[in-house]
Design a protein around this motif. Structure first.
Motif, PDB file in Angstrom:
ATOM      1  N   GLN A  58      10.170  67.643  24.432  1.00  9.95           N
ATOM      2  CA  GLN A  58      10.929  68.819  24.864  1.00  9.95           C
ATOM      3  C   GLN A  58      12.337  68.828  24.277  1.00  9.95           C
ATOM      4  O   GLN A  58      12.823  69.869  23.806  1.00  9.95           O
ATOM      5  CB  GLN A  58      11.003  68.853  26.393  1.00  9.95           C
ATOM      6  CG  GLN A  58       9.671  69.077  27.077  1.00  9.95           C
ATOM      7  CD  GLN A  58       9.751  68.856  28.576  1.00  9.95           C
ATOM      8  OE1 GLN A  58      10.198  69.732  29.312  1.00  9.95           O
ATOM      9  NE2 GLN A  58       9.332  67.688  29.034  1.00  9.95           N
ATOM     10  N   ARG A  64      16.687  74.351  25.566  1.00  8.46           N
ATOM     11  CA  ARG A  64      15.720  75.408  25.882  1.00  8.46           C
ATOM     12  C   ARG A  64      16.401  76.528  26.669  1.00  8.46           C
ATOM     13  O   ARG A  64      16.077  76.827  27.816  1.00  8.46           O
ATOM     14  CB  ARG A  64      14.542  74.830  26.677  1.00  8.46           C
ATOM     15  CG  ARG A  64      13.539  74.028  25.857  1.00  8.46           C
ATOM     16  CD  ARG A  64      13.972  72.621  25.513  1.00  8.46           C
ATOM     17  NE  ARG A  64      14.380  71.894  26.690  1.00  8.46           N
ATOM     18  CZ  ARG A  64      15.305  70.925  26.669  1.00  8.46           C
ATOM     19  NH1 ARG A  64      15.929  70.598  25.542  1.00  8.46           N
ATOM     20  NH2 ARG A  64      15.637  70.290  27.763  1.00  8.46           N
ATOM     21  N   CYS A  74       9.325  75.912  22.826  1.00  3.46           N
ATOM     22  CA  CYS A  74       8.985  74.930  23.860  1.00  3.46           C
ATOM     23  C   CYS A  74       8.038  75.534  24.887  1.00  3.46           C
ATOM     24  O   CYS A  74       7.085  74.884  25.318  1.00  3.46           O
ATOM     25  CB  CYS A  74      10.253  74.414  24.539  1.00  3.46           C
ATOM     26  SG  CYS A  74       9.949  73.087  25.719  1.00  3.46           S
ATOM     27  N   MET A  78       4.343  74.125  25.878  1.00  4.02           N
ATOM     28  CA  MET A  78       3.966  73.746  27.238  1.00  4.02           C
ATOM     29  C   MET A  78       2.699  74.473  27.687  1.00  4.02           C
ATOM     30  O   MET A  78       1.823  73.871  28.314  1.00  4.02           O
ATOM     31  CB  MET A  78       5.119  74.006  28.206  1.00  4.02           C
ATOM     32  CG  MET A  78       6.283  73.060  28.017  1.00  4.02           C
ATOM     33  SD  MET A  78       7.490  73.121  29.362  1.00  4.02           S
ATOM     34  CE  MET A  78       7.986  74.821  29.263  1.00  4.02           C
ATOM     35  N   SER A 125       8.467  72.092  38.479  1.00 11.21           N
ATOM     36  CA  SER A 125       9.732  71.687  37.883  1.00 11.21           C
ATOM     37  C   SER A 125      10.298  72.922  37.193  1.00 11.21           C
ATOM     38  O   SER A 125       9.560  73.860  36.900  1.00 11.21           O
ATOM     39  CB  SER A 125       9.520  70.556  36.869  1.00 11.21           C
ATOM     40  OG  SER A 125      10.741  70.215  36.215  1.00 11.21           O
ATOM     41  N   TRP A 127      12.039  74.324  33.630  1.00  7.13           N
ATOM     42  CA  TRP A 127      11.923  73.867  32.249  1.00  7.13           C
ATOM     43  C   TRP A 127      13.015  74.405  31.333  1.00  7.13           C
ATOM     44  O   TRP A 127      13.097  74.026  30.163  1.00  7.13           O
ATOM     45  CB  TRP A 127      10.548  74.223  31.681  1.00  7.13           C
ATOM     46  CG  TRP A 127      10.260  75.677  31.461  1.00  7.13           C
ATOM     47  CD1 TRP A 127       9.819  76.575  32.387  1.00  7.13           C
ATOM     48  CD2 TRP A 127      10.373  76.408  30.230  1.00  7.13           C
ATOM     49  NE1 TRP A 127       9.650  77.824  31.813  1.00  7.13           N
ATOM     50  CE2 TRP A 127       9.981  77.748  30.480  1.00  7.13           C
ATOM     51  CE3 TRP A 127      10.755  76.068  28.919  1.00  7.13           C
ATOM     52  CZ2 TRP A 127       9.957  78.733  29.500  1.00  7.13           C
ATOM     53  CZ3 TRP A 127      10.736  77.051  27.935  1.00  7.13           C
ATOM     54  CH2 TRP A 127      10.338  78.365  28.229  1.00  7.13           C
ATOM     55  N   GLY A 150      15.346  68.953  33.981  1.00  9.16           N
ATOM     56  CA  GLY A 150      14.248  69.812  33.551  1.00  9.16           C
ATOM     57  C   GLY A 150      13.136  69.006  32.907  1.00  9.16           C
ATOM     58  O   GLY A 150      12.059  68.834  33.504  1.00  9.16           O
ATOM     59  N   PRO A 151      13.351  68.463  31.689  1.00  9.71           N
ATOM     60  CA  PRO A 151      12.261  67.781  30.980  1.00  9.71           C
ATOM     61  C   PRO A 151      11.633  66.602  31.718  1.00  9.71           C
ATOM     62  O   PRO A 151      10.427  66.378  31.608  1.00  9.71           O
ATOM     63  CB  PRO A 151      12.938  67.315  29.682  1.00  9.71           C
ATOM     64  CG  PRO A 151      13.970  68.347  29.425  1.00  9.71           C
ATOM     65  CD  PRO A 151      14.506  68.691  30.795  1.00  9.71           C
ATOM     66  N   VAL A 154       8.995  67.976  34.145  1.00 11.46           N
ATOM     67  CA  VAL A 154       7.849  68.478  33.385  1.00 11.46           C
ATOM     68  C   VAL A 154       7.034  67.317  32.840  1.00 11.46           C
ATOM     69  O   VAL A 154       5.794  67.309  32.901  1.00 11.46           O
ATOM     70  CB  VAL A 154       8.318  69.392  32.233  1.00 11.46           C
ATOM     71  CG1 VAL A 154       7.134  69.809  31.365  1.00 11.46           C
ATOM     72  CG2 VAL A 154       9.041  70.619  32.776  1.00 11.46           C
ATOM     73  N   LEU A 179       5.880  75.851  36.411  1.00 11.90           N
ATOM     74  CA  LEU A 179       7.083  75.515  35.659  1.00 11.90           C
ATOM     75  C   LEU A 179       8.013  76.725  35.706  1.00 11.90           C
ATOM     76  O   LEU A 179       7.765  77.743  35.063  1.00 11.90           O
ATOM     77  CB  LEU A 179       6.723  75.140  34.220  1.00 11.90           C
ATOM     78  CG  LEU A 179       5.680  74.016  34.086  1.00 11.90           C
ATOM     79  CD1 LEU A 179       5.398  73.726  32.618  1.00 11.90           C
ATOM     80  CD2 LEU A 179       6.133  72.754  34.817  1.00 11.90           C
ATOM     81  N   ASP A 181      11.194  79.061  35.164  1.00 13.47           N
ATOM     82  CA  ASP A 181      12.201  79.341  34.155  1.00 13.47           C
ATOM     83  C   ASP A 181      13.508  79.769  34.832  1.00 13.47           C
ATOM     84  O   ASP A 181      13.543  80.055  36.032  1.00 13.47           O
ATOM     85  CB  ASP A 181      11.692  80.452  33.228  1.00 13.47           C
ATOM     86  CG  ASP A 181      12.391  80.474  31.876  1.00 13.47           C
ATOM     87  OD1 ASP A 181      13.322  79.671  31.656  1.00 13.47           O
ATOM     88  OD2 ASP A 181      11.992  81.304  31.027  1.00 13.47           O
TER      89      ASP A 181
END
Length: 340
Positions: A58, A64, A74, A78, A125, A127, A150-151, A154, A179, A181
């Motif tokens: 990621q 991101r 990304c 995913m 989570s 992302w 974040g990562p 994930v 996930l 945003d």
């Protein structure tokens, strides 16, 4: 995610989810002691090396940040990876407006594992990457890698799915990976203008999902949010928000972590009145969700000195922390999904 005080949310909770709190509060101590005394079922081993590689993947896309090419690439990866890991994928595209009037191209990415199962558990989570490192005194306006924020969550979820996929014995439950945003586009710490949009512009993905569920009449047994779970020195307290919404779930998870030998990470301590993606899920969707989030009650910096700074890069990621969280959540899934 931030430390906004949201008395209004707790007031809403007291009225709209009292039945959840009452039911769980009465059994929380019993649930905790039972989980510590009972023999755990055998869950497969969580591989921290592979989880780390998911973090690294990621970060290599670059920050991101919504509306950036790294964000698009990304997100595409995913969605593709979730399909490889055995999930049906649903994408929720929406256009939220930020605290300062920007329109963002956002998407929640949802993976549905074992869709036929009626008992469902959410793993979630965020992302996205915060667009600036505003807690960094020397680089307030600069983007940053955001390796942990974040990562790491994930990555743990992806490795849990990969572990289950490769295991001969699988938990007898459905898992919904959500996930979120645009969790991290709230106003910078020195912003002085009044902000009137929901959650002050934080948590936009979970706010959208909680009001536009990916399936009609969707519900789940409970949910676990993973936020900043891979840093060196990580500690996870029983945040007061989770304890208000879902104390039985939280006590059970912490009890399992203790049985597995991870008490140095999962502190048996209530600390942190935090506003994170579990709030809209609890308040709007009425699904009990807890937060496993790096909170540091003794350092003077609740989220660690890396939070929203240039320090949040791969150098702070600790495989031992990823292992502690991943193995604990994997064990929770196998306990919930054992044959009746």
């Amino acid at each position: 995610m931030n430390l906004l005080k949201y008395t209004c949310y707790l007031s809403i909770l007291a009225i709209s989810t009292a039945f959840v709190g009452c039911k769980q509060s009465s059994s929380s101590s019993e649930s905790s002691s039972t989980s510590e005394e009972a023999k755990l079922v055998t869950a497969p081993a969580f591989n921290a090396d592979t989880a780390y590689s998911y973090v690294e993947k990621q970060v290599k896309f670059g920050p991101r940040i919504p509306n950036s090419s790294a964000h698009v690439k990304c997100g595409d990866w995913m969605a593709s990876e979730l399909k490889k890991l055995g999930c049906e994928v649903i994408e929720q595209k929406f256009k939220p407006v930020t605290y300062d009037g920007k329109v963002l191209n956002a998407r929640n990415i949802i993976g549905v594992y074992n869709p036929q199962a009626t008992k469902r558990i959410i793993l979630s989570s965020h992302w996205d990457t915060r667009p600036f490192s505003d807690d960094d005194s020397t680089a307030k306006t600069k983007p940053f890698d955001s390796a942990n924020d974040g990562p790491s969550g994930v990555a743990v979820i992806f490795e849990i799915l990969r572990t289950i996929q490769n295991s001969a014995q699988k938990p007898n439950i459905g898992i919904d990976v959500i996930l979120f945003d645009v969790e991290d586009w709230g106003p910078p710490s020195d912003y002085t203008k009044e902000v009137t949009i929901p959650n002050q512009g934080w948590l936009m993905g979970s706010e959208y999902w909680s009001r536009n569920l990916h399936q009609p009449n969707y519900s789940a047994y409970f949910g676990i949010l993973l936020d900043m779970v891979g840093a060196k020195g990580a500690t996870f307290t029983k945040d007061m928000t989770s304890m208000q919404y879902a104390p039985a779930v939280m006590n059970n998870v912490w009890g399992i972590a203790s049985q597995l030998g991870y008490s140095q990470y999962f502190l048996n301590q209530e600390f942190g009145n935090i506003s994170d993606d579990h709030v809209p899920v609890n308040v709007n969707a009425k699904i009990p969700m807890i937060d496993i989030c790096d909170l540091r009650p003794t350092t003077g910096n609740t989220f660690g000195d890396y939070h929203h700074t240039q320090k949040d890069n791969l150098s702070i990621i600790d495989k031992a922390a990823l292992k502690a969280v991943g193995q604990t959540v994997l064990q929770v899934l196998y306990e919930e999904g054992k044959p009746q």
